[in-house]
Enzyme design. Sequence first.
Site, PDB file in Angstrom:
ATOM      1  CG  HIS A   1      -2.763   1.976   6.742  1.00 32.63           C
ATOM      2  ND1 HIS A   1      -3.780   2.862   6.961  1.00 32.63           N
ATOM      3  CD2 HIS A   1      -2.480   2.067   5.413  1.00 32.63           C
ATOM      4  CE1 HIS A   1      -4.109   3.467   5.829  1.00 32.63           C
ATOM      5  NE2 HIS A   1      -3.330   2.988   4.868  1.00 32.63           N
TER       6      HIS A   1
ATOM      7  CG  ASP B   1      -1.884   1.173   1.225  1.00 34.80           C
ATOM      8  OD1 ASP B   1      -2.055   1.837   0.177  1.00 34.80           O
ATOM      9  OD2 ASP B   1      -2.464   1.433   2.291  1.00 34.80           O
TER      10      ASP B   1
ATOM     11  CD  GLU C   1      -4.652   6.844  -0.894  1.00 29.42           C
ATOM     12  OE1 GLU C   1      -5.677   6.167  -1.034  1.00 29.42           O
ATOM     13  OE2 GLU C   1      -3.817   6.614   0.000  1.00 29.42           O
ATOM     14  CD  GLU C   2      -2.115   5.536   2.787  1.00 29.58           C
ATOM     15  OE1 GLU C   2      -3.189   5.695   3.400  1.00 29.58           O
ATOM     16  OE2 GLU C   2      -1.790   4.442   2.283  1.00 29.58           O
TER      17      GLU C   2
END
Length: 528
Positions: A469, A308, A342-343
């Site tokens: 994450h 991710d 984005e996060e």
Amino acid sequence: MSRDGAGFRRRIATVARRRVSLRKLAIPVIATLLVAGAAQPAAAGHGHHSESSKRLREAVTVSGVRDHLKAFQKIADRNDDTRASGTPGFEASAAYVKKKLQRAGYKVTEQKFVFPFFDELAPAQLTRVSPAGPAYETHTFDFSGSGDVTGQVVPALNNVLPPTPEPSSTAGCAAADFAPASATAPQIALVQRGGCDFAVKAANAKTAGYDAVIIFNEGQPGRDTLLTGTLGGPFDLPVVGLSFADGSALATAAAAGAVTLRVVTSTFTDPNATTSNIIADSRGGDPNRVLVVGAHLDSVTAGPGINDNGSGSATILEIAEQVSRLKIKTSQRLRFAFWGAEEAGLLGSEHYVANLSAAEQSKIYANLNFDMVGSPNYVRFVYDGDGSDTGTAGPDGSGEIEAVFTDYFAAQGLASDPTAFDGRSDYGPFIAVGIPAGGLFSGAEGVKTEEQAAEYGGTAGEPYDPCYHEACDDISNLNNRSLSELGDAAAHAVYTVGRLKGDLAGAAAPAGGAGGASSGGSHGHPAS
């Protein structure tokens, strides 16, 4: 996957999902795609291409993708194990991508922007002071303030306990939902998820005079585990999450008598950090019809983000290189976009779309999005562009993009599952302004079902990505089959959508091309 911008979430409804088989009815205009089929002659007036995507798919290899992923891992190793926007690890990742694209002959620009950077400096603590009890499993909300508060817990006035079968709580969504806090002693608000953004609940609790906020999950299946989320922007009180079981038990205890907790958070926020998007345009294709192929380049601060979303970035970088090497010609101008922040809430893609002029926006043909394509316990998720499985469709043309993927997988004898257009990745800002979109996803923290394990292999009852994450999202946190199968599908879609003629919703597909939904997880920290 993103921590989900609060502003965008208000524009996109969250929908229930149910899994279905791969054998969905194909949208007629795309149903002509046959991966293994022989090239067919062009149909008069329809602009069909005879060339197959096979040459590109064979050129895009797992080895090539993994070379880029190894480079991202080395960058993280040299930069405190992170590639988050606002850190040297992201800057090094952006420089790497930029160099590769320039060498491949693309016209590359770097779009810089300011964003709020957040980092959790130490794990949150939530302990029971009186009556004495064990510490709770908790999590700091993104953009929570730092603090050390010991005070009585006061539940919101309208928590829905027991929860209804379907989400219905609006606890904390209005200022009147909280009793006025003590003017002389610290107090901690306890409020249930649902009905509005977490930032609204936290702000209303602050207005009522509380010194810290605990938000617990609502209680339905899929909304009962430890709650994590984002406030969408800097906040000056500690805000932490609880599971439904812990939160509801705490609410019951607090209603029966005084309960005192201690909340400790340690965070850092820079509201004026800088990061960038890397944008690379092909030299050919119609500049008035631009296919944006995107993946976010940043990780969370907690880890290197190799799945991710190093996996999505590495995949589209490999596709871009092979398109150039093979000198593939497309009808559309190809624009490969590597999004920053984005996060932090889809901020890079939001910045890009918001800064398009009306004329520039009208030239965007479609957006393909690839966010996590190498999950260890993967499923082949396809965004439900036509809304037939999840109830919410994307803009016109999104269904045709969905069919490019589903028809491709079906032709390969591979199953696929639909996943909802819930705005939790970088396609969100595009569909919010009416641009058709689609893409693939291999799953995040969602749990694989028995049915999915029977279809795809892997382990039922376990997350699609157990390191989602987390610090362990490193080069070992990948599934080569997922990278291969989803990478081939991504290459096929870039080739196929890139060569369509006419408007997407009524485009003629190239001949010889393609030879009960589960969400896969929340696509990041939710805002509500």
